[in-house]
Each structure stands twice: as structure tokens, then as C-alpha cells.
Design a protein around this motif. Sequence first.
Motif, PDB file in Angstrom:
ATOM      1  N   LEU A 114      57.403   0.288  65.389  1.00  0.00           N
ATOM      2  CA  LEU A 114      58.142   0.119  66.641  1.00  0.00           C
ATOM      3  C   LEU A 114      59.284   1.118  66.780  1.00  0.00           C
ATOM      4  N   ASP A 115      59.330   2.102  65.849  1.00  0.00           N
ATOM      5  CA  ASP A 115      60.307   3.202  65.948  1.00  0.00           C
ATOM      6  C   ASP A 115      61.765   2.763  65.916  1.00  0.00           C
ATOM      7  N   PHE A 116      62.069   1.728  65.158  1.00  0.00           N
ATOM      8  CA  PHE A 116      63.478   1.383  64.966  1.00  0.00           C
ATOM      9  C   PHE A 116      64.085   2.319  63.935  1.00  0.00           C
ATOM     10  N   ASN A 117      65.391   2.536  64.038  1.00  0.00           N
ATOM     11  CA  ASN A 117      66.093   3.312  63.027  1.00  0.00           C
ATOM     12  C   ASN A 117      66.349   2.437  61.803  1.00  0.00           C
ATOM     13  N   ALA A 118      65.957   2.936  60.636  1.00  0.00           N
ATOM     14  CA  ALA A 118      65.998   2.112  59.423  1.00  0.00           C
ATOM     15  C   ALA A 118      67.406   1.629  59.110  1.00  0.00           C
ATOM     16  N   ALA A 119      68.359   2.542  59.096  1.00  0.00           N
ATOM     17  CA  ALA A 119      69.726   2.167  58.711  1.00  0.00           C
ATOM     18  C   ALA A 119      70.316   1.189  59.719  1.00  0.00           C
ATOM     19  N   ALA A 120      70.081   1.440  60.994  1.00  0.00           N
ATOM     20  CA  ALA A 120      70.630   0.562  62.030  1.00  0.00           C
ATOM     21  C   ALA A 120      70.022  -0.832  61.925  1.00  0.00           C
ATOM     22  N   TYR A 121      68.716  -0.891  61.613  1.00  0.00           N
ATOM     23  CA  TYR A 121      68.048  -2.196  61.489  1.00  0.00           C
ATOM     24  C   TYR A 121      68.719  -3.027  60.401  1.00  0.00           C
ATOM     25  N   LEU A 122      68.934  -2.389  59.247  1.00  0.00           N
ATOM     26  CA  LEU A 122      69.544  -3.112  58.126  1.00  0.00           C
ATOM     27  C   LEU A 122      70.962  -3.537  58.473  1.00  0.00           C
ATOM     28  N   LYS A 123      71.711  -2.640  59.084  1.00  0.00           N
ATOM     29  CA  LYS A 123      73.101  -2.963  59.416  1.00  0.00           C
ATOM     30  C   LYS A 123      73.146  -4.143  60.390  1.00  0.00           C
ATOM     31  N   ASN A 124      72.284  -4.096  61.409  1.00  0.00           N
ATOM     32  CA  ASN A 124      72.239  -5.193  62.379  1.00  0.00           C
ATOM     33  C   ASN A 124      71.936  -6.520  61.702  1.00  0.00           C
ATOM     34  N   THR A 125      70.970  -6.474  60.774  1.00  0.00           N
ATOM     35  CA  THR A 125      70.586  -7.702  60.076  1.00  0.00           C
ATOM     36  C   THR A 125      71.765  -8.270  59.295  1.00  0.00           C
ATOM     37  N   VAL A 126      72.380  -7.420  58.487  1.00  0.00           N
ATOM     38  CA  VAL A 126      73.462  -7.880  57.604  1.00  0.00           C
ATOM     39  C   VAL A 126      74.665  -8.350  58.429  1.00  0.00           C
ATOM     40  N   ASP A 127      75.001  -7.594  59.466  1.00  0.00           N
ATOM     41  CA  ASP A 127      76.151  -7.980  60.292  1.00  0.00           C
ATOM     42  C   ASP A 127      75.921  -9.299  60.991  1.00  0.00           C
ATOM     43  N   PHE A 128      74.685  -9.533  61.382  1.00  0.00           N
ATOM     44  CA  PHE A 128      74.419 -10.698  62.232  1.00  0.00           C
ATOM     45  C   PHE A 128      74.380 -12.000  61.446  1.00  0.00           C
ATOM     46  N   LEU A 129      73.811 -11.966  60.261  1.00  0.00           N
ATOM     47  CA  LEU A 129      73.661 -13.204  59.483  1.00  0.00           C
ATOM     48  C   LEU A 129      75.019 -13.727  59.043  1.00  0.00           C
ATOM     49  N   GLU A 130      75.187 -15.046  59.149  1.00  0.00           N
ATOM     50  CA  GLU A 130      76.433 -15.660  58.697  1.00  0.00           C
ATOM     51  C   GLU A 130      76.163 -16.448  57.420  1.00  0.00           C
ATOM     52  N   PRO A 131      77.222 -16.693  56.647  1.00  0.00           N
ATOM     53  CA  PRO A 131      77.010 -17.455  55.403  1.00  0.00           C
ATOM     54  C   PRO A 131      76.294 -18.785  55.644  1.00  0.00           C
ATOM     55  N   LEU A 132      76.664 -19.451  56.746  1.00  0.00           N
ATOM     56  CA  LEU A 132      76.051 -20.763  56.991  1.00  0.00           C
ATOM     57  C   LEU A 132      74.525 -20.654  57.137  1.00  0.00           C
ATOM     58  N   ASP A 133      74.043 -19.540  57.714  1.00  0.00           N
ATOM     59  CA  ASP A 133      72.592 -19.358  57.849  1.00  0.00           C
ATOM     60  C   ASP A 133      71.925 -19.401  56.486  1.00  0.00           C
ATOM     61  N   VAL A 134      72.534 -18.662  55.561  1.00  0.00           N
ATOM     62  CA  VAL A 134      71.945 -18.572  54.224  1.00  0.00           C
ATOM     63  C   VAL A 134      72.073 -19.908  53.483  1.00  0.00           C
ATOM     64  N   ILE A 135      73.262 -20.510  53.610  1.00  0.00           N
ATOM     65  CA  ILE A 135      73.464 -21.801  52.926  1.00  0.00           C
ATOM     66  C   ILE A 135      72.462 -22.826  53.438  1.00  0.00           C
ATOM     67  N   SER A 136      72.283 -22.894  54.753  1.00  0.00           N
ATOM     68  CA  SER A 136      71.355 -23.886  55.312  1.00  0.00           C
ATOM     69  C   SER A 136      69.947 -23.644  54.782  1.00  0.00           C
ATOM     70  N   SER A 137      69.597 -22.367  54.640  1.00  0.00           N
ATOM     71  CA  SER A 137      68.262 -22.026  54.162  1.00  0.00           C
ATOM     72  C   SER A 137      68.047 -22.556  52.745  1.00  0.00           C
ATOM     73  N   LEU A 138      69.034 -22.344  51.888  1.00  0.00           N
ATOM     74  CA  LEU A 138      68.886 -22.755  50.493  1.00  0.00           C
ATOM     75  C   LEU A 138      68.946 -24.275  50.353  1.00  0.00           C
ATOM     76  N   VAL A 139      69.805 -24.910  51.151  1.00  0.00           N
ATOM     77  CA  VAL A 139      69.886 -26.373  51.089  1.00  0.00           C
ATOM     78  C   VAL A 139      68.560 -26.986  51.540  1.00  0.00           C
ATOM     79  N   LYS A 140      68.000 -26.417  52.602  1.00  0.00           N
ATOM     80  CA  LYS A 140      66.678 -26.898  53.024  1.00  0.00           C
ATOM     81  C   LYS A 140      65.671 -26.751  51.896  1.00  0.00           C
ATOM     82  N   GLY A 141      65.730 -25.609  51.224  1.00  0.00           N
ATOM     83  CA  GLY A 141      64.811 -25.379  50.107  1.00  0.00           C
ATOM     84  C   GLY A 141      64.943 -26.461  49.048  1.00  0.00           C
TER      85      GLY A 141
END
Lengths: 248, 260
Positions: free
Chosen positions: B179-206
Motif C-alpha cells: 500500500l506504499d506506506f512509508n516504513a518509518a512513519a508507519y512505525l512512528k504512528n503506531t508507537v505514538d498512538f498506542l497508550e499504556p492502557l491499550d497494552v495493559i488491557s490486552s495482557l489482562v485479557k490474555g
Amino acid sequence: MIKMDNVHKAFGDNRVLQGLNLEIPKGSSMVIIGGSGTGKSVALKCVLGLITPDSGEIFVDGKPAGAGDRDAFLARFGMLFQGGALFDSLPVWQNVAFRLLRGQLKRPVEEARAIAIEKLRRVGLKPDVADRLPAELSGGMQKRVGLARAIAAEPEIIFFDEPTTGLDPIMSGVINDLIREIVVEMGATAMTITHDMTSVRAIADNVAMLHDGVIKWTGPVAEMDDSGDPYLDQFIHGRAEGPIEAVR
Amino acid sequence: MNPLDLLARLGRMALAALASIGRVALFAISTFTNMLRPPYYPREFALSLLQIGWLSLPVVALTAVFTGGALALQIYAGGARFNAEAVVPQIVAIGMVRELGPVLVGLMIAARVTSSIAAEIATMKVTEQIDALVTLSTNPMQYLVAPRVLAALVTVPVLVGIGDIIGIAGGYTVAVHNLDFNAAAYLKNTVDFLEPLDVISSLVKGAFFGTIAATMGCYYGMQSGRGAQGVGRATKSSVEAAAVLILATNFVLTGVFFSL
Ligand SMILES: Nc1ncnc2c1ncn2[C@@H]1O[C@H](COP(=O)(O)OP(=O)(O)OP(=O)(O)O)[C@@H](O)[C@H]1O
Ligand SMILES: [Mg+2]
């Protein structure tokens, strides 16, 4: 001493035990005989608490079987299950030494293994079966491993559910001698279920016959032949004709 | 049929359902008290870690990578309808981490682990191995159930974390290569967007899903009826129950984490 007092057990509308009374003096060998499906195995499991009776009481040395520390209670028992019930994920020697590898009776691994191999020898198995898995053994070999496991921790009370079924006559003789030896030399109390009349005569001090959910006859093995009881006579002579129906 | 009969039947069904919920709850409580009480069986625990954690990695990785990839394609195509193609990294991240990672890993664990635990324990029950354990002074709740449930409780969150990362990597690969996304921008967007609560909820669900999966396998195994049919029925019921409970718990946990 084991005492079963008016024990009842039904599975749904299948009334298996209907007032079983039985006493086994300490240090004696009791053999239970009776038709297939009459509830012999169920009776043994009731004593161990694997099956809870619907009513009636069971005493071991005068104390109710269910009361007190269950671990200490069970530590006094050894049981050979009718089907062997070997742990199929563990090699033979770990099956035999199961009790010696964990819990209160735990010992060093080498010692437990040596005991396991010695017990295997006593049931007529060579040391090289020790590292095999139960599934790799024949039915009769599995039975003997189960027997070795039952006696491994030298329990005071041992239950054998059909110890010689599926064994050749020579091996049956070896096992009969072994059971007799355990009772006489170690002073253990034994309760054995068997269909094999040769075994009955070789093992028993006393015999009890279970039929219709109750003990129809019990007495010393010497009196078994002239009991005058029609049920017992039919059973020990294997006659199709008599008070016990062939279809049940 | 007489309406009263129908009512009586519904009543009986409701009572039976409540009774089985009660039995499962009691079983779960007993599992946890047995986990805390010695003796402990480290060897059984280690074997369970291997079975539930390590050996589940391939199926978790495959599930996650394909799901992440498909998610990226879908969001790109859907986003294009209102000129919002650029949100692919954010939505892939949030979709994987908050919902799809835990749920899909949980369901895979239900398929793989619940079924094998139920079949194994049910077979042991049917062949009197459970009775034999008891007569050898070993409590099956401590020897069989506690190590498996504890192993699932600690490893499934790790599997979910790994699944999240691989899922995002799948989305990244599709986005960058197709889809021709820029690699560095994709990663930066991902990391910037995710919040700690997203990750915590994921692991607690697990952690919840792992506990449910192993507990249901053990419960149905221990309840198994006699014979091969009993084993079959125990296995089927355990997977059904685990899957439904995982989805229901997911709904509740999502509510707790994100809308309260
Ligand atoms: N867990 C159980 N659930 C339901 N019924 C059972 C159970 N265990 C035993 N039974 C029933 O109880 C009866 C007695 O079984 P048991 O195994 O004690 O027979 P047995 O006297 O040992 O016979 P055999 O000599 O063939 O071993 C049988 O009708 C059996 O179907
Ligand atoms: Mg039997």
C-alpha cells in the motif's frame, strides 16, 4: 481391621450394594468372590473413599474411614486397580515409585528407582522394562506393574482387584505366592478380588461371596467346600445350573 | 403443549444452568486455593508451560500475522471511501492490541489447549488414573489442575503480547509493501498512538482467557462420563464453554477498560 457395616450404594436405579456387612481382621487375607458386575470393585472403592456409599458405615481400625487426615489415611493403603490404571505419561519405574518420588514418603531419586526395580523383580519383571512406557507393555505385564506400584511403599492394607486375571498359570502362581508372602511376612491386611479358584485357595484366610448386593456367605477358606450354601457351591464349581442366574 | 409445562421446563433449564455455573465457580475457587497450598509440582508446571506456552507459539504467530495483514487491507479499502487511508497504522494497532490479539489468541488456545487438557484428563478419569492418583495420596486438583491453570495464567498474556506485535508487524508488512506506506512513519504512528492502557488491557485479557481456557479443560475432563463417548463429550463441551466464556468475558472487560 476393616469393618463394613450395612453399606448401600446405587447408581441411578442400579442398586449395587444393598446392605453389605464384612469384617477383615488385621493381618489376614480376605478374598471376595462373586459374579461379574455384582459390585466387588465398588465395595473396595467405597473403603478407599473413591466412591461415597449412599448409607452405611466403614471403619478402619475402629475409626470411621472418612474422618481425619485423608493423606495419612491413604498412606496406609495400596491398591491394584482392575484395569491397572497406570499413568501412561510416566515410564514404568516412575509409576512404581510414584509415592516415593513425591509427598510425605519422598526419597532420593536413585533410591526410589532401586526400590522400583526390586518390586518389579518381585512381580516377575526384568529391570529393562523400567524405562519403558506402560503402553509398550502387554496387558499382563501392565497388571504386574500395577501390582508392583501397589506394594512399592509397603502399605499396611493392600487391595488387589483381580491380580491374576490375564496372567499365564505360572505367573499366576508367582503372584499368588507374592500376595501370601506380603500378608505372612509383612503382616499386611489384604483384600483380594478374584475369579480364579486356584488363587482363592492359595491366597485366602477367609472368603466372602458377594451376590445380590450382600455377602451371601463368609468363612474360613477351609470351610468353603462343605459350606452347604447353594450359591457358594454353584460358584466354586462353576455350574450353569443353580440359584444364581446365568444372565444378569 | 400446556403453557404451564413450558414454564416448568424453562424453569428447570434455568435451574440447571445456574447449578452448572455454580459448579464451575466452585471448581475455579478450589483450583486457586489448591494452587496456593503445598505440595507443589514444579515438574508438572514446567511441562505445562512448555505445552501451553512454547508449543502454541507457531499457531499464535500464524493467526496474528494473517489477521494483521487482512486488517491493514480492509482499513485501507474502507478508509478510501472517505479519504482516510492514512489511519491504517493507528487502527491496525488499536484493533490488534485491544481486541483481535487477545480474542484470537484466546480462541486459538481454547482450540489447542482446552481440548487437549480435557481429552487427557477425561481419559485419565475413564481409565481410573485419577482414582489411582488419589490412592497414591496425590490430590488431582494439585497435581493435574493447578499446574495447568497456573501455566495458562502466566503464558497466555505473553502469547497475547507476542500476537499483538506479530499482528502489527503483519499490518506493517502489507502497508509498506502493498500500500506504499512509508516504513518509518508507519512505525512512528503506531508507537505514538498506542497508550499504556491499550497494552495493559490486552495482557489482562490474555490472563483471563488463559485461565478460562485451562480451567474449562480441567473441569470438563474431571467431570467426564464413562467410556470413549464420555471423553468425546467432555472435549467438545470444554471447547464450546471456553470459547463462549472467552467472548463474553472479552465483552465485559472491554466495557470495564474503555467505557467506564
Ligand atoms: N462409576 C460408576 N457409575 C455407574 N455405574 C457404576 C460405576 N461403577 C460401577 N458401576 C456399576 O456397578 C455395578 C458393579 O460394578 P463393579 O465394577 O463393582 O463389578 P464387579 O463385581 O467388580 O465385576 P467384575 O468382576 O466384572 O469386575 C455394575 O453394574 C456397574 O455397571
Ligand atoms: Mg471389578
